[in-house]
Motif scaffolding. Structure first.
Motif, short mmCIF file in Angstrom:
data_model
loop_
_atom_site.label_atom_id
_atom_site.label_comp_id
_atom_site.label_asym_id
_atom_site.label_seq_id
_atom_site.Cartn_x
_atom_site.Cartn_y
_atom_site.Cartn_z
N PHE A 30 0.81 -1.20 0.00
CA PHE A 30 0.00 0.00 0.00
C PHE A 30 0.85 1.26 0.00
N THR A 31 0.33 2.30 -0.58
CA THR A 31 1.00 3.59 -0.46
C THR A 31 0.76 4.09 0.97
N GLY A 32 1.57 5.05 1.37
CA GLY A 32 1.58 5.43 2.77
C GLY A 32 0.62 6.55 3.14
N VAL A 37 -5.63 2.44 -1.23
CA VAL A 37 -6.95 2.11 -1.78
C VAL A 37 -7.97 1.75 -0.69
N LEU A 38 -7.52 1.18 0.40
CA LEU A 38 -8.46 0.82 1.45
C LEU A 38 -9.00 2.08 2.12
N SER A 39 -8.10 3.00 2.41
CA SER A 39 -8.56 4.26 3.00
C SER A 39 -9.49 5.00 2.05
N GLU A 40 -9.14 4.97 0.77
CA GLU A 40 -10.00 5.64 -0.22
C GLU A 40 -11.38 4.99 -0.25
N SER A 41 -11.39 3.69 -0.21
CA SER A 41 -12.67 2.98 -0.23
C SER A 41 -13.47 3.29 1.03
N GLY A 246 -7.61 2.34 7.30
CA GLY A 246 -8.50 2.24 6.15
C GLY A 246 -9.22 0.90 6.11
N ALA A 247 -8.46 -0.17 6.32
CA ALA A 247 -9.06 -1.51 6.27
C ALA A 247 -10.17 -1.65 7.30
#
Lengths: 343, 343, 343, 343
Positions: A30-32, A37-41, A246-247
């Motif tokens: 994941f990017t930091g 993508v999880l945080s975005e979701s 995020g997850a």
């Protein structure tokens, strides 16, 4: 056998869905810093649940951190935040707001709640004060939902706060560290879209509501808080592995789970309240959420706490102790029954 | 297939042992704020590993948070901390130390390292300055091990810092956000007991070293920092579910795991360094740890980063980019081979 | 006989006109906190002299206070101010800016001056830095006129600063603690209207320029700094008897006196410079204002300072001392002659 | 003819002795920052008057500055200061203490006074609070003498504060912005030596007590506040021309003048109080010092203030205004008579 434990709603680990989400994420890369993508979701789910497509959503580790980061970003030097004397930022954050340079302007709370008319009266007095340029400038109102005493604001009450805030140019901030337990109350009419409509910022608690840890800060109009990302970093509140938050928030908000996760806590609290009332315990104040406050003699408190862990709340005089019974998403029917039998 | 990713050492989740520890903890109930049995056990392991039975050990979420909380607790108003200009607290924490009211007194670093003799020269000049009462009072020295450039201090170098600190009444603080990668280097002689013997406080990084998140702050002599627990709370750095950190640090330190967990990263980095050197890439500075810095033309950087994620480090001029290659405990031989093939 | 004293430009009391103004004011009664008629009159004179009818003008006791109050009002959390490493806010204010929570971003000065092109290069590098959201955000540029080394910016140089500030959204702030000595220099083309046209805020020094004490802060566009009055109060910088400052600044600005008051200092400094140069003293840097810097061996410095008080500036190495010779509005021809004879 | 003016005790210039002292000083040359001979002499007089030969004495421009500098020096992060809700640091300093990062812990005042037993009860409750590590740590008590309501503490009352402070490890700080008016009260038994015996720091007001401006901060045991000089500098509170304050405080304390200078104010206030009581005005609270508080209907207040300037104090409800009548060292018998006639 494990001691019965109603000390708080953060004694347990996470809802299994959180651990599953973290295990699933563990295979990825994941990017930091929350750009993953999880945080975005998770952000998308939250914006949808709050009916607020333009909102900024940031995740941090804890509630005090969220409160101080949002409020410090809202306030200029010499501006302060109005809060009930029982408000978490006044009582149990070790002076975190003051450390950011801002005064907490205290109004007496009733059962943990502030009254919009008390804020109006305060602002009227301030406006009439010819020395007001020599005093702290009120600029924000802090509420918590549920409050520290487990009580709830109604939608109509929040609307009244919004009106007085609009009248006097104040921001309205709602601390939702236990928000899931408000959302799970049958009588509650402050749904997430109400918060994004009426407040300038609010938080959604994860730590006490099923996550391992984490709070979401929602800012309906992001223009309000420029440089907020860097300010989060500067306060040490930006997690390098943002996807860990995020997850969890994705898991909490997928399929509207967050609005249901508090239900077992509310069911258990309702049973306990009924039983305690039947047994003649005075519950002050009466609360609809997952926190119950019982005044006990010190002897009774000490005897009881040998068999069940309760939260120490306060010692109103030398002879009595107020204990807090907190249920959570993890409270079982067995535990609830055992507590009722004990008391 | 997943893109090759050497962007940093915090792109991956946790070592499986962390998730196992969290899953095991999930069945239990814990007291809050780091008073739980897992945190206590983790503390015992750390004190033992550091040969420092009297140390205070506290866990927080992130590295910036740890740095600012320790340094702000060490310094009075008008005192400052000496650091290399490349030090994390100066370069990449968004002014976190200054937000606590303290100046970072900059000395030029070489390959990320500060020199004890430069600190002595600075203190001598300060002592001769007749206007020194009108200036910031140096009171602490900040080092990082490994440094932000992946270099290491030797035990002899740390002893030299200790001497100058003793001479001038300075505290010595070591930021160990990537400490596992120092401990895994064959040539490293700064073991944990060396840190507890020579420093006034140091941190042990979890986030970049196998944990989901978390840093341990170790204060060999707790009397040095009175009220530290409440100050952690006040800065929003105290996790309600402290056992989430406790469980991870227990897993990290049981059986000396932390001293081994960085080994795969060091092995992979060594291979990559050898290959890049053979291919004629200039590595500046040469580093023994898990970070490798390569200067590339902008074109080459852009072409490469379409096929492998690298860390952007800096743009020393308009034509070049310094990229950072970071390995971690999770780097596989396949990934290492693929990267070498690509470059 | 009194020892000869060139230690600084704040060793003497006030110009007689100040004492006369205070004596005249002493018969009256005034409203508090700078709302009085004398302060209002002083403001009008200053606005007129600076050709800036809409400017806000506030008076405070000292220069550090003025600097920290203006800069803290300009900057949000996580924003910093660019300054020469020799700038007063970096070197001799004991960390006052950092205590307000803001970083001083250092660029190397030359003879006390910052270069607009160095600021541009810094901002370009910042703009290209992909990690810039993790760093302090540059938001203001601090200059002093004259600088701490007695040098001057030209109008063209200030215009260059204005351009780079406009390009990158930076505020431009000029510390004029010794401004009278700039205004009295024949070659100076930065008149007061230039400052109000090109800066976002500047100060006009009283303490070193004829007053008993006091600095004026001029904000050409007051909308820039909302709540500034209350922020002055909050920092302890608001004098109850504001008329004490108002009376002095009225006296300083009536009939354009402030633009003449520095002339004797410049005349004396010119004579001293000529004499020292003839005697072979190296003056570094050459300065057109009331401060002269001479490098002496420690022995010579000690011998001299038994007969004339000089300012200690710095000890560049163990064998030498840089002494500062400061003339002022009060320096007499006798004193100037005596100093020249001594050296 | 000048309007009658009882608005405050800082409407007039200085006692002639101050101007004489400044005029006398004007011929000399002085070292900077309070190291001069006049400041040294003033310090000696004050130490003698307070019977405290080892005390540190520092001079600053104003009262808010003195309060925030002393209290911030006393308190660590997460420590707070107990004060009456009517205390100046809470009510009229625009959040100055909070800007230094510290909470003002409020207890209800009565007639401007705090009660030592209320502080004890607060500390007992704090000591019993099992969550106290999550709250602000009380560390100092703030009193003012006279209070903001013109009332006085007795020696016995201060002794009671000292006892509770000793019991709980609290510092005792007394704000003496109007101290001369306490010292001039016939019934007052809190002489200067009492303050240096019972407090950890106190201030001696100049601004409202005959000086042009200035407050002395007295720290009986200087070891208590290390680095205090540099902290004064850092807060912008150090005057370059410290002799301007030194000259005034020397004049104030020579021959015990400070203990007499308030007498005319007390005499005038006594006459006014007697007259107002005879005319049936309710004075709340009754005060022995130079401030008198009268509740008037808004109409009466507006009518009166066309003929005499009074201080606006507060508007307790929409129909009434509390006006403050303040006498001073400069109040004449004519003015006193004219005011009595008017009312």
């Amino acid at each position: 056998m494990e001691t019965l434990n109603f000390a708080s709603d953060y004694i347990r680990g996470a809802h299994p869905a959180m651990l599953d989400a973290l295990a699933a994420a563990n295979a990825g890369a994941f990017t930091g810093y929350g750009t993953d993508v999880l945080s975005e979701s998770a952000r998308r789910y939250i914006r949808e649940a709050a009916a607020c497509p333009g909102a900024a959503v940031h995740f941090v580790s804890g509630g005090t951190q969220a409160n101080l980061t949002v409020l410090a970003a809202m306030l200029r030097s010499c501006e302060g935040v109005i809060a009930a004397d029982t408000g978490h930022i006044n009582a149990h954050e070790a002076g975190a707001i003051e450390l950011t340079g801002h005064k907490v302007l205290l109004l007496p709370g009733k059962d943990g709640k502030l009254d919009a008319s008390a804020v109006r009266a305060f602002m009227e007095r301030f406006s009439r004060d010819e020395n007001r340029q020599h005093t702290v400038q009120p600029k924000a109102v802090y509420l918590s939902q549920p409050t520290e005493y487990g009580t709830l604001y109604t939608k109509a009450e929040l609307e009244a706060f919004r009106r007085v805030c609009d009248e006097y140019g104040l921001y309205l901030y709602v601390d939702g560290a236990r928000l899931a337990y408000a959302l799970a109350c049958p009588g509650n009419d402050v749904r997430l879209p109400v918060l994004s409509e009426l407040t300038d910022a609010f938080t959604i608690g994860g730590t006490k509501c099923g996550a391992l840890f984490g709070e979401a800060m929602v800012i309906p109009d992001p223009k309000l808080l420029p440089l907020f990302f860097t300010q989060i970093k500067q306060r040490g509140a930006l997690l390098a592995k943002g996807f860990v938050l995020g997850a969890q928030f994705e898991a909490l908000f997928k399929d509207g789970f967050y609005e249901r996760i508090g239900a077992p806590a509310i069911g258990a609290a309702e049973k306990i309240r009924r039983a305690l009332t039947e047994k003649g315990y005075p519950l002050t104040p009466p609360t609809p959420t997952n926190q119950i406050f019982v005044t006990l003699t010190n002897e009774r408190y000490e005897a009881l706490t040998k068999r069940v862990l309760l939260g120490f709340w306060e010692q109103p005089d030398e002879a009595h102790t107020v204990a807090r019974i907190a249920t959570s998403w993890a409270t079982t029917e067995e535990e609830t029954g055992a507590l009722i039998d004990l008391m």
